[in-house]
Design an enzyme around this catalytic site. Structure first.
Site, mmCIF file in Angstrom:
data_model
loop_
_atom_site.group_PDB
_atom_site.id
_atom_site.type_symbol
_atom_site.label_atom_id
_atom_site.label_comp_id
_atom_site.label_asym_id
_atom_site.label_seq_id
_atom_site.Cartn_x
_atom_site.Cartn_y
_atom_site.Cartn_z
ATOM 1 C CB CYS A 80 -12.692 35.821 -21.850
ATOM 2 S SG CYS A 80 -14.424 34.963 -21.957
ATOM 3 C CG HIS A 173 -10.120 33.435 -24.661
ATOM 4 N ND1 HIS A 173 -9.653 33.447 -23.612
ATOM 5 C CD2 HIS A 173 -11.587 33.033 -24.743
ATOM 6 C CE1 HIS A 173 -10.603 32.981 -22.913
ATOM 7 N NE2 HIS A 173 -11.820 33.105 -23.440
ATOM 8 C CD GLU A 175 -6.219 34.390 -24.123
ATOM 9 O OE1 GLU A 175 -6.402 35.486 -24.906
ATOM 10 O OE2 GLU A 175 -7.124 34.067 -23.243
HETATM 11 N N1 GLN Z 1 -17.789 32.830 -18.468
HETATM 12 C C1 GLN Z 1 -16.669 33.003 -17.942
HETATM 13 C C2 GLN Z 1 -16.616 34.101 -16.612
HETATM 14 O O1 GLN Z 1 -17.916 34.153 -16.136
HETATM 15 C C3 GLN Z 1 -15.659 33.640 -18.787
HETATM 16 C C4 GLN Z 1 -15.222 32.499 -19.752
HETATM 17 C C5 GLN Z 1 -13.781 32.897 -20.245
HETATM 18 O O2 GLN Z 1 -12.781 33.442 -19.763
HETATM 19 N N2 GLN Z 1 -13.508 31.845 -21.302
HETATM 20 O O3 GLN Z 1 -15.764 34.185 -16.116
#
Ligand code: GLN
Length: 190
Positions: A80, A173, A175
């Protein structure tokens, strides 16, 4: 041999990654300074907020050492926000958003939009048997992937898991829900 895998521990869901890595048999530890970075066989960039992590990396004088180690070939798994940090280019970032780079992709931040800004779905991921239950939280998708980039999974018609050599990244994610097969895939690359 037990692999030493660091988790960048400036912000984000560090504990969950440490737990997942330990479950697949890695010697996992948090990374906040260059000495810790130097002792990694592999590194995880967690989910969280990519803009905050990049700023903290600069403040902690880790940004350039991280970039240098990735250039030298350090295997990295980003989830992410971690995928955003690994990307060479970002769309819908903040003004002047910095990344570590290394992965020849353009990511779109918060790509899934407000209606579905968090959702869960089952995905087929190349290299993983069966379905992966994927949790997306304000997730990016891959808007453009270079020729060297292998797409491992897609959602909404866009790549959400990719690999380029020993760099692995997911929009979701693994994790957070006890899904350790992606961590296993990463540790097997080391
Ligand atoms: N929207 C977040 C960002 O721009 C990422 C979101 C996440 O890691 N759950 O960093």
């Amino acid at each position: 041999m037990t692999r030493r895998v660091g988790v960048l521990a400036l912000q984000g869901d560090v504990r969950e990654h440490l737990a997942a890595l330990r479950e697949v048999g890695a010697d996992a530890f948090p990374v906040r300074r260059t000495t810790e970075l130097e002792s990694c066989d592999g590194l995880v960039l967690p989910g969280g907020e990519s803009t905050t992590m990049a700023k903290l990396a600069r403040t902690f004088a880790l940004l350039e050492p991280l970039r240098a180690r990735i250039k030298e070939g350090l295997p990295v798994f980003g989830t992410c926000a971690g995928m955003i940090l690994l990307a060479d280019h970002v769309v819908d970032g903040i003004e002047g958003q910095e990344t570590l780079g290394g992965l020849d992709i353009t990511v779109r931040r918060n790509a899934f939009g407000r209606q579905v800004d968090s959702f869960e779905t089952d995905l087929t991921v190349a290299g993983v048997e069966g379905q992966v239950h994927a949790v997306f939280i304000r997730a990016p998708w891959v808007e453009r992937a270079g020729a060297e980039v292998e797409v491992l999974a897609e959602a909404a018609g866009h790549p959400v898991a990719v690999r380029q050599g020993r760099l692995l990244a997911t929009s979701f994610h693994p994790e957070v829900n006890g899904e350790t097969r992606l961590h296993r895939l990463f540790v097997d690359l080391l």
